[in-house]
Design a protein around this motif. Structure first.
Motif, PDB file in Angstrom:
ATOM      1  N   ALA A 115       0.828  -1.206   0.000  1.00 17.36           N
ATOM      2  CA  ALA A 115       0.000   0.000   0.000  1.00 17.36           C
ATOM      3  C   ALA A 115       0.862   1.254   0.000  1.00 17.36           C
ATOM      4  CB  ALA A 115      -0.934   0.008   1.209  1.00 17.36           C
ATOM      5  N   ALA A 116       2.019   1.179   0.658  1.00 14.09           N
ATOM      6  CA  ALA A 116       2.899   2.342   0.738  1.00 14.09           C
ATOM      7  C   ALA A 116       3.658   2.568  -0.561  1.00 14.09           C
ATOM      8  CB  ALA A 116       3.883   2.169   1.895  1.00 14.09           C
ATOM      9  N   THR A 117       4.117   1.495  -1.194  1.00 11.77           N
ATOM     10  CA  THR A 117       4.843   1.588  -2.462  1.00 11.77           C
ATOM     11  C   THR A 117       4.266   0.554  -3.415  1.00 11.77           C
ATOM     12  OG1 THR A 117       6.862   2.131  -1.216  1.00 11.77           O
ATOM     13  CG2 THR A 117       7.102   1.640  -3.564  1.00 11.77           C
ATOM     14  N   PRO A 118       3.631   0.983  -4.509  1.00 12.66           N
ATOM     15  CA  PRO A 118       3.052   0.012  -5.450  1.00 12.66           C
ATOM     16  C   PRO A 118       4.067  -1.048  -5.843  1.00 12.66           C
ATOM     17  CG  PRO A 118       2.442   2.252  -6.055  1.00 12.66           C
ATOM     18  CD  PRO A 118       3.453   2.372  -4.947  1.00 12.66           C
ATOM     19  N   THR A 119       3.612  -2.300  -5.924  1.00 12.94           N
ATOM     20  CA  THR A 119       4.521  -3.434  -6.064  1.00 12.94           C
ATOM     21  C   THR A 119       4.054  -4.399  -7.135  1.00 12.94           C
ATOM     22  OG1 THR A 119       5.115  -3.277  -3.709  1.00 12.94           O
ATOM     23  CG2 THR A 119       5.576  -5.373  -4.815  1.00 12.94           C
ATOM     24  N   VAL A 120       5.004  -4.873  -7.923  1.00 14.50           N
ATOM     25  CA  VAL A 120       4.803  -6.006  -8.818  1.00 14.50           C
ATOM     26  C   VAL A 120       5.694  -7.128  -8.304  1.00 14.50           C
ATOM     27  CG1 VAL A 120       5.088  -6.918 -11.156  1.00 14.50           C
ATOM     28  CG2 VAL A 120       4.227  -4.587 -10.819  1.00 14.50           C
ATOM     29  N   THR A 121       5.099  -8.270  -7.968  1.00 11.34           N
ATOM     30  CA  THR A 121       5.858  -9.421  -7.481  1.00 11.34           C
ATOM     31  C   THR A 121       5.901 -10.487  -8.566  1.00 11.34           C
ATOM     32  OG1 THR A 121       5.363  -9.078  -5.142  1.00 11.34           O
ATOM     33  CG2 THR A 121       5.864 -11.335  -5.832  1.00 11.34           C
ATOM     34  N   SER A 122       7.097 -10.925  -8.910  1.00 14.37           N
ATOM     35  CA  SER A 122       7.269 -12.020  -9.871  1.00 14.37           C
ATOM     36  C   SER A 122       7.660 -13.281  -9.122  1.00 14.37           C
ATOM     37  CB  SER A 122       8.335 -11.671 -10.914  1.00 14.37           C
ATOM     38  OG  SER A 122       7.866 -10.648 -11.774  1.00 14.37           O
ATOM     39  N   LEU A 123       6.871 -14.338  -9.308  1.00  7.71           N
ATOM     40  CA  LEU A 123       7.111 -15.626  -8.663  1.00  7.71           C
ATOM     41  C   LEU A 123       7.829 -16.541  -9.644  1.00  7.71           C
ATOM     42  CD1 LEU A 123       3.556 -15.965  -7.120  1.00  7.71           C
ATOM     43  CD2 LEU A 123       5.639 -15.350  -5.882  1.00  7.71           C
ATOM     44  N   HIS A 124       8.978 -17.044  -9.253  1.00  9.11           N
ATOM     45  CA  HIS A 124       9.821 -17.834 -10.145  1.00  9.11           C
ATOM     46  C   HIS A 124       9.863 -19.307  -9.774  1.00  9.11           C
ATOM     47  CE1 HIS A 124      11.596 -14.114 -11.873  1.00  9.11           C
ATOM     48  NE2 HIS A 124      11.402 -13.641 -10.659  1.00  9.11           N
ATOM     49  N   VAL A 125       8.990 -19.715  -8.875  1.00  3.18           N
ATOM     50  CA  VAL A 125       9.022 -21.086  -8.352  1.00  3.18           C
ATOM     51  C   VAL A 125       7.596 -21.617  -8.232  1.00  3.18           C
ATOM     52  CG1 VAL A 125      11.169 -20.773  -7.051  1.00  3.18           C
ATOM     53  CG2 VAL A 125       8.976 -20.220  -5.982  1.00  3.18           C
ATOM     54  N   PRO A 126       7.446 -22.925  -8.148  1.00  2.00           N
ATOM     55  CA  PRO A 126       6.128 -23.474  -7.814  1.00  2.00           C
ATOM     56  C   PRO A 126       5.740 -23.067  -6.393  1.00  2.00           C
ATOM     57  CG  PRO A 126       7.607 -25.163  -8.686  1.00  2.00           C
ATOM     58  CD  PRO A 126       8.441 -23.972  -8.386  1.00  2.00           C
ATOM     59  N   PRO A 127       4.474 -23.212  -6.028  1.00  2.00           N
ATOM     60  CA  PRO A 127       4.056 -22.839  -4.672  1.00  2.00           C
ATOM     61  C   PRO A 127       4.729 -23.704  -3.613  1.00  2.00           C
ATOM     62  CG  PRO A 127       2.279 -23.979  -5.847  1.00  2.00           C
ATOM     63  CD  PRO A 127       3.347 -23.685  -6.848  1.00  2.00           C
ATOM     64  N   TYR A 128       5.069 -23.069  -2.512  1.00  2.00           N
ATOM     65  CA  TYR A 128       5.623 -23.815  -1.384  1.00  2.00           C
ATOM     66  C   TYR A 128       5.089 -23.212  -0.086  1.00  2.00           C
ATOM     67  CZ  TYR A 128       9.156 -20.055  -1.237  1.00  2.00           C
ATOM     68  OH  TYR A 128       9.797 -18.834  -1.186  1.00  2.00           O
ATOM     69  N   ASP A 129       5.087 -24.012   0.965  1.00  6.57           N
ATOM     70  CA  ASP A 129       4.349 -23.687   2.182  1.00  6.57           C
ATOM     71  C   ASP A 129       4.779 -22.359   2.810  1.00  6.57           C
ATOM     72  OD1 ASP A 129       2.905 -25.986   1.894  1.00  6.57           O
ATOM     73  OD2 ASP A 129       4.019 -27.138   3.402  1.00  6.57           O
ATOM     74  N   ALA A 130       6.069 -22.073   2.827  1.00  6.57           N
ATOM     75  CA  ALA A 130       6.554 -20.901   3.546  1.00  6.57           C
ATOM     76  C   ALA A 130       6.048 -19.592   2.939  1.00  6.57           C
ATOM     77  CB  ALA A 130       8.081 -20.902   3.576  1.00  6.57           C
ATOM     78  N   LEU A 131       5.660 -19.614   1.673  1.00  6.07           N
ATOM     79  CA  LEU A 131       5.255 -18.381   1.004  1.00  6.07           C
ATOM     80  C   LEU A 131       3.803 -18.394   0.542  1.00  6.07           C
ATOM     81  CD1 LEU A 131       6.770 -15.732   0.273  1.00  6.07           C
ATOM     82  CD2 LEU A 131       7.084 -16.668  -2.027  1.00  6.07           C
ATOM     83  N   HIS A 132       3.202 -19.579   0.468  1.00  7.34           N
ATOM     84  CA  HIS A 132       1.913 -19.704  -0.214  1.00  7.34           C
ATOM     85  C   HIS A 132       0.837 -18.816   0.400  1.00  7.34           C
ATOM     86  CE1 HIS A 132      -1.841 -21.699  -1.586  1.00  7.34           C
ATOM     87  NE2 HIS A 132      -1.137 -21.820  -2.704  1.00  7.34           N
ATOM     88  N   TYR A 133       0.681 -18.823   1.704  1.00  3.34           N
ATOM     89  CA  TYR A 133      -0.355 -18.003   2.330  1.00  3.34           C
ATOM     90  C   TYR A 133      -0.151 -16.531   2.024  1.00  3.34           C
ATOM     91  CZ  TYR A 133      -2.675 -15.155   5.789  1.00  3.34           C
ATOM     92  OH  TYR A 133      -3.412 -14.164   6.388  1.00  3.34           O
TER      93      TYR A 133
END
Length: 358
Positions: A115-133
Motif C-alpha cells: 500500500a505504501a509503495t506500489p509493487t509487482v511481485t514475480s514468482l519464479h518457483v512453484p508454490p511452497y508452504d513458507a510463502l503460499h499463504y
C-alpha cells in the motif's frame, strides 16, 4: 520512473549467472535502465557493480550459509529476515514509484508495504508452504503478481487466479544470443548442476543417441556431481565449465541440439530460450513448463524417460534452426517483456492513485 528492484539474495546478481532468477534480475535492471528509468537494485552486495546497488546483505547468503549445510536452519532464516526487513524499510523511505519484487520473501508481500509503495511481485518457483499463504492473501489495487508460465499460474491458484495475477514469460535480448545457421552435429546442455536439473539423464540420452554432449554450468551439488555426473564423462561426454553469457552463446551456437532435462516442476527454463535464440532445436522432458516454452521448436519425451529422450534428439535435430530463433523473437524477446513490465508498473501506480483519492 524511480524503480526498486528487490532480488533474491541466495546468489549474486552478476555474470556468470547461477540460475534463471539471477539472470532475470540482471536483464531486468539492465533493460529498465536502458529505457531511461532510475533503477536501484536491492540485492547482495557482491552483485554487479555496474548497477546502483543498495545491499540487502553484504554478500550472497550462500557464501555465509552454504546450501548443503544450512538449508532451512533458523540462523539462516534470521539472517535473511533481518536483511529484507531493513531493505523494505529503506524502500518505503526511498521515494520509489514502484517496487519489482523478485525476492521470494514474505516481507515485501505485506499489505502495509504494497500500500505504501506500489509493487509487482514475480514468482519464479512453484508454490511452497513458507510463502503460499502470503502470496494468496496479497493481491490488491497496488499489488500485481506474475508467474513465468501458465503451468505455474494454475499451480499457485488451482481454483482460478485472481485478476491481479497473470503470466509474464521470461525473456532475453536476442542480440545477446546470436543466431548461427549451421551446427557441428553435437548436443549441448546447460544449467545448475543439481539433481532436479537432470544433467546425468542428458548424458545418458546423448550416449544412447550416439551424439557428443557438452555440459555447462555451476556445480551446485558437489556430491551429485561426483556420484552421478562425473563418472559419465568421457566417450563423447564432457564438461565445459561455468561460462558468462557471451562465452556461453558462442558455445551454444556451435551445437546442433539442446537437451533440456527438468526433473521437477520447472517454472520456465531460461536456458532453453537462450539456446533457441542461437538456433538450436530442443529435445526435452515434458516436465513443468517445457512444452509451453519449447513449442514447435523441439520434441518432448515423457519426464525421466532416457530412451524416449534419445529418440527425441534425432527428431529435434530435423527441425530448422530458424524455427527456434523465430519462436524466441516472437514470444520471448526482451522488448516485449519490458513493455509488459512497464504496463504492470502503470497499473499498480494507477491503483495507488485511486486508493489515495478514495
Amino acid at each position: 520512473m524511480r524503480i526498486a528492484l528487490l532480488a533474491h539474495v541466495r546468489q549474486p546478481i552478476r555474470q556468470p549467472f547461477l540460475g534463471g532468477m539471477e539472470a532475470h534480475g540482471w536483464y531486468l535492471a539492465e533493460g529498465l535502465a536502458a529505457r531511461g528509468h532510475e533503477v536501484v537494485l536491492f540485492a547482495s552486495g557482491d552483485s554487479d557493480p555496474r548497477f546502483t546497488l543498495d545491499p540487502v546483505l553484504p554478500v550472497h547468503y550462500e557464501a555465509v550459509f552454504p546450501w548443503a549445510e544450512h538449508r532451512g536452519k533458523p540462523e539462516l532464516i534470521a539472517h535473511v529476515d533481518a536483511g529484507y526487513a531493513a531493505a523494505c524499510d529503506r524502500i518505503a523511505r526511498g521515494g520509489f514509484d514502484v517496487v519489482h519484487n523478485n525476492s521470494l520473501h514474505r516481507f515485501p508481500l505485506e499489505p502495509r508495504r504494497t500500500a505504501a509503495t506500489p509493487t509487482v511481485t514475480s514468482l519464479h518457483v512453484p508454490p511452497y508452504d513458507a510463502l503460499h499463504y502470503f502470496v494468496t492473501a496479497s493481491p490488491g489495487p497496488t499489488h500485481r503478481l506474475t508467474v513465468t508460465s501458465a503451468r505455474q499460474l494454475a499451480a499457485w491458484w488451482p481454483q482460478g487466479a485472481p485478476p491481479e495475477a497473470s503470466v509474464l514469460h521470461n525473456a532475453i535480448d536476442p542480440a545477446a544470443w546470436p543466431f548461427v545457421a549451421q551446427g557441428n552435429g553435437e548436443a549441448v546442455w546447460c544449467g545448475r548442476i543439481t539433481p532436479n536439473k537432470g544433467p546425468h539423464l542428458a548424458a545418458l540420452a546423448a550416449r544412447k543417441a550416439g551424439i557428443p554432449l557438452t555440459l555447462f554450468g555451476a556445480i551446485e551439488d558437489p556430491d551429485y556431481w561426483g556420484t552421478a555426473v562425473e563418472p559419465l564423462l568421457g566417450d563423447g561426454i564432457r564438461y565445459g565449465g561455468h561460462l558468462d553469457g557471451p562465452a556461453l552463446a558462442r558455445e551454444l551456437g556451435q551445437a546442433s541440439v539442446f537437451l533440456f532435462t527438468p526433473c521437477w516442476d520447472e517454472p520456465f527454463g531460461l536456458v532453453a530460450i537462450e539456446a533457441m535464440a542461437c538456433g538450436l532445436p530442443v529435445a526435452a522432458f515434458d516436465e513443468g513448463a517445457a512444452a509451453e516454452v519449447v513449442g514447435e521448436a523441439g520434441c518432448l519425451a515423457p519426464a525421466g524417460d532416457v530412451e524416449a529422450l534419445a529418440r527425441a534428439i534425432d527428431t529435434a535435430r530435423a527441425i530448422p534452426r530458424t524455427v527456434a530463433r523465430h519462436r524466441v523473437e516472437t514470444h520471448f524477446a526482451r522488448d516485449r517483456w519490458l513493455d509488459r513490465c512497464e504496463a504492470l508498473y502503470a497499473e499498480v501506480c494507477a491503483g495507488a492513485r485511486v486508493t489515495r483519492a478514495a
